[in-house]
Design a protein around this motif. Sequence first.
Motif, short mmCIF file in Angstrom:
data_model
loop_
_atom_site.label_atom_id
_atom_site.label_comp_id
_atom_site.label_asym_id
_atom_site.label_seq_id
_atom_site.Cartn_x
_atom_site.Cartn_y
_atom_site.Cartn_z
N VAL A 187 -6.86 0.98 -5.73
CA VAL A 187 -6.68 2.35 -5.23
C VAL A 187 -5.68 3.09 -6.12
N PHE A 188 -4.63 2.42 -6.55
CA PHE A 188 -3.64 3.05 -7.41
C PHE A 188 -4.28 3.52 -8.72
N VAL A 189 -5.05 2.64 -9.35
CA VAL A 189 -5.71 3.00 -10.61
C VAL A 189 -6.68 4.17 -10.37
N HIS A 190 -7.42 4.13 -9.27
CA HIS A 190 -8.35 5.23 -8.94
C HIS A 190 -7.58 6.54 -8.76
N MET A 191 -6.43 6.48 -8.08
CA MET A 191 -5.64 7.69 -7.85
C MET A 191 -5.09 8.24 -9.17
N VAL A 192 -4.62 7.35 -10.03
CA VAL A 192 -4.10 7.79 -11.33
C VAL A 192 -5.21 8.45 -12.13
N ILE A 202 5.15 -4.04 3.66
CA ILE A 202 5.27 -3.53 2.29
C ILE A 202 4.00 -2.76 1.90
N ALA A 203 2.84 -3.29 2.29
CA ALA A 203 1.57 -2.63 1.98
C ALA A 203 1.49 -1.26 2.65
N MET A 204 2.05 -1.14 3.84
CA MET A 204 2.03 0.15 4.54
C MET A 204 2.84 1.19 3.75
N GLN A 205 3.95 0.79 3.18
CA GLN A 205 4.74 1.71 2.37
C GLN A 205 3.97 2.14 1.12
N ALA A 206 3.26 1.19 0.52
CA ALA A 206 2.44 1.53 -0.65
C ALA A 206 1.33 2.49 -0.25
N THR A 207 0.73 2.27 0.90
CA THR A 207 -0.34 3.14 1.40
C THR A 207 0.17 4.56 1.62
N ILE A 208 1.37 4.67 2.15
CA ILE A 208 1.97 6.00 2.33
C ILE A 208 2.14 6.66 0.97
N GLY A 209 2.61 5.91 -0.01
CA GLY A 209 2.78 6.45 -1.37
C GLY A 209 1.46 6.87 -2.00
N LEU A 210 0.38 6.23 -1.58
CA LEU A 210 -0.94 6.58 -2.12
C LEU A 210 -1.57 7.76 -1.36
N GLY A 211 -0.83 8.31 -0.41
CA GLY A 211 -1.35 9.45 0.34
C GLY A 211 -2.32 9.03 1.42
N GLN A 233 -7.84 13.35 -14.15
CA GLN A 233 -9.04 14.14 -14.40
C GLN A 233 -8.92 15.53 -13.80
N SER A 234 -8.23 15.64 -12.66
CA SER A 234 -8.12 16.95 -12.03
C SER A 234 -7.08 17.83 -12.71
#
Length: 139
Positions: free
Chosen positions: A117-122, A54-63, A127-128
């Motif tokens: 990581v999700f919060v950092h990505m959001v 499941i974590a691997m799928q989340a990692t893929i979603g996080l790029g 910001q960008s």
Amino acid sequence: MPEASENKPRIVVDDDWKEQARREKEEADKAAREQTEDARDLPAPSMAEVIHMIAMQATIGLGGLRDPQTGQAIPPDLPVAKHYIDLLGVLEQKTVGHLDEQEKAFLDGTLRELRMVFVHMVNQMGQSASPPPEPPDDK
């Protein structure tokens, strides 16, 4: 009466046929042993494996992966990442009191890391992105 027995088909078993049947049986037995040995190479199913999948799928979603053909980073898909992070959260809730200490620590640590990581990505994507335009001043 001798004519009736001459018309009956006779089964002739020769040594070549027996040898071929023995070889085929040995080959089938060898293939079955190899399949059994291959099955032993798989790890035993575990909670850690479920969490990791499941974590691997989340990692893929996080790029967090690169396309193997192009080598380019796969762009993040935050709704997909959130879905799998939330799925781990459901797993955490549904397994309260049923995990050993090591499994619980692995699940808690994985969830904490993915959420950070999700919060950092959001925040990074927010910001960008250019800020919304100011409303026109009607004075």
